[in-house]
Design a protein around this motif. Structure first.
Motif, PDB file in Angstrom:
ATOM      1  N   ALA A  17      -0.558 -19.809   4.739  1.00  0.00           N
ATOM      2  CA  ALA A  17      -0.197 -20.808   5.753  1.00  0.00           C
ATOM      3  C   ALA A  17       0.549 -20.154   6.912  1.00  0.00           C
ATOM      4  O   ALA A  17       0.289 -20.463   8.084  1.00  0.00           O
ATOM      5  CB  ALA A  17       0.660 -21.913   5.124  1.00  0.00           C
ATOM      6  N   GLU A  18       1.453 -19.239   6.609  1.00  0.00           N
ATOM      7  CA  GLU A  18       2.185 -18.530   7.667  1.00  0.00           C
ATOM      8  C   GLU A  18       1.244 -17.645   8.475  1.00  0.00           C
ATOM      9  O   GLU A  18       1.359 -17.543   9.691  1.00  0.00           O
ATOM     10  CB  GLU A  18       3.310 -17.683   7.060  1.00  0.00           C
ATOM     11  N   SER A  19       0.275 -17.039   7.810  1.00  0.00           N
ATOM     12  CA  SER A  19      -0.712 -16.222   8.499  1.00  0.00           C
ATOM     13  C   SER A  19      -1.522 -17.060   9.491  1.00  0.00           C
ATOM     14  O   SER A  19      -1.711 -16.669  10.641  1.00  0.00           O
ATOM     15  CB  SER A  19      -1.646 -15.571   7.471  1.00  0.00           C
ATOM     16  N   GLY A  23      -1.026 -16.674  13.464  1.00  0.00           N
ATOM     17  CA  GLY A  23      -2.159 -15.936  14.016  1.00  0.00           C
ATOM     18  C   GLY A  23      -2.130 -14.454  13.667  1.00  0.00           C
ATOM     19  O   GLY A  23      -2.843 -13.660  14.262  1.00  0.00           O
ATOM     20  N   ARG A  24      -1.298 -14.082  12.707  1.00  0.00           N
ATOM     21  CA  ARG A  24      -1.212 -12.685  12.273  1.00  0.00           C
ATOM     22  C   ARG A  24      -2.009 -12.504  10.990  1.00  0.00           C
ATOM     23  O   ARG A  24      -2.320 -13.466  10.290  1.00  0.00           O
ATOM     24  CB  ARG A  24       0.244 -12.277  12.052  1.00  0.00           C
ATOM     25  N   SER A  25      -2.292 -11.261  10.674  1.00  0.00           N
ATOM     26  CA  SER A  25      -3.056 -10.987   9.455  1.00  0.00           C
ATOM     27  C   SER A  25      -2.205 -11.260   8.222  1.00  0.00           C
ATOM     28  O   SER A  25      -0.972 -11.214   8.268  1.00  0.00           O
ATOM     29  CB  SER A  25      -3.524  -9.530   9.445  1.00  0.00           C
ATOM     30  N   PHE A  26      -2.906 -11.552   7.136  1.00  0.00           N
ATOM     31  CA  PHE A  26      -2.231 -11.792   5.859  1.00  0.00           C
ATOM     32  C   PHE A  26      -1.393 -10.570   5.481  1.00  0.00           C
ATOM     33  O   PHE A  26      -0.246 -10.693   5.047  1.00  0.00           O
ATOM     34  CB  PHE A  26      -3.283 -12.100   4.780  1.00  0.00           C
ATOM     35  N   VAL A  30       2.626 -10.504   4.733  1.00  0.00           N
ATOM     36  CA  VAL A  30       3.152 -10.052   3.440  1.00  0.00           C
ATOM     37  C   VAL A  30       4.160  -8.930   3.647  1.00  0.00           C
ATOM     38  O   VAL A  30       5.264  -8.944   3.094  1.00  0.00           O
ATOM     39  CB  VAL A  30       2.006  -9.599   2.499  1.00  0.00           C
ATOM     40  N   ASN A  31       3.810  -7.931   4.471  1.00  0.00           N
ATOM     41  CA  ASN A  31       4.723  -6.809   4.710  1.00  0.00           C
ATOM     42  C   ASN A  31       6.025  -7.261   5.361  1.00  0.00           C
ATOM     43  O   ASN A  31       7.112  -6.823   4.962  1.00  0.00           O
ATOM     44  CB  ASN A  31       4.041  -5.735   5.566  1.00  0.00           C
ATOM     45  N   GLU A  32       5.936  -8.136   6.355  1.00  0.00           N
ATOM     46  CA  GLU A  32       7.151  -8.619   7.022  1.00  0.00           C
ATOM     47  C   GLU A  32       8.027  -9.401   6.053  1.00  0.00           C
ATOM     48  O   GLU A  32       9.252  -9.240   6.028  1.00  0.00           O
ATOM     49  CB  GLU A  32       6.798  -9.498   8.216  1.00  0.00           C
TER      50      GLU A  32
END
Length: 82
Positions: A17-19, A23-26, A30-32
């Motif tokens: 959902a955050e991705s 508009g950022r990659s999954f 995950v890394n952030e």
């Protein structure tokens, strides 16, 4: 580095959902999120001890004592306070 990671369904859904929302990659999300979580754990370990500031509450009414909290609640709220 490539690795396989098994995520709980609720965690994966929040990351997806955050991705979509950002508009950022999954992978980036995950890394952030992992970096933020790991940094938060480190910062809490470096905090100083919790200190309590003692304050005078003033004079109590006659017959009231702070030594027995259950008795104090019963005196103030009555025997059916629960």
């Amino acid at each position: 580095m490539r690795t396989t990671l098994t995520l709980d369904d609720d965690v994966a859904a929040k990351l997806k959902a955050e991705s979509h929302r950002s508009g950022r990659s999954f992978r980036d999300v995950v890394n952030e999120t992992l970096r933020h979580g790991l940094a938060g754990k480190r910062s809490t370990a470096t905090r100083g001890p919790f200190k309590i500031k003692v304050r005078d509450l003033g004079e109590l009414k006659p017959g009231i004592s702070l030594d027995n909290v259950a008795e104090l609640i019963e005196q103030i709220e009555g025997p059916l306070h629960r």
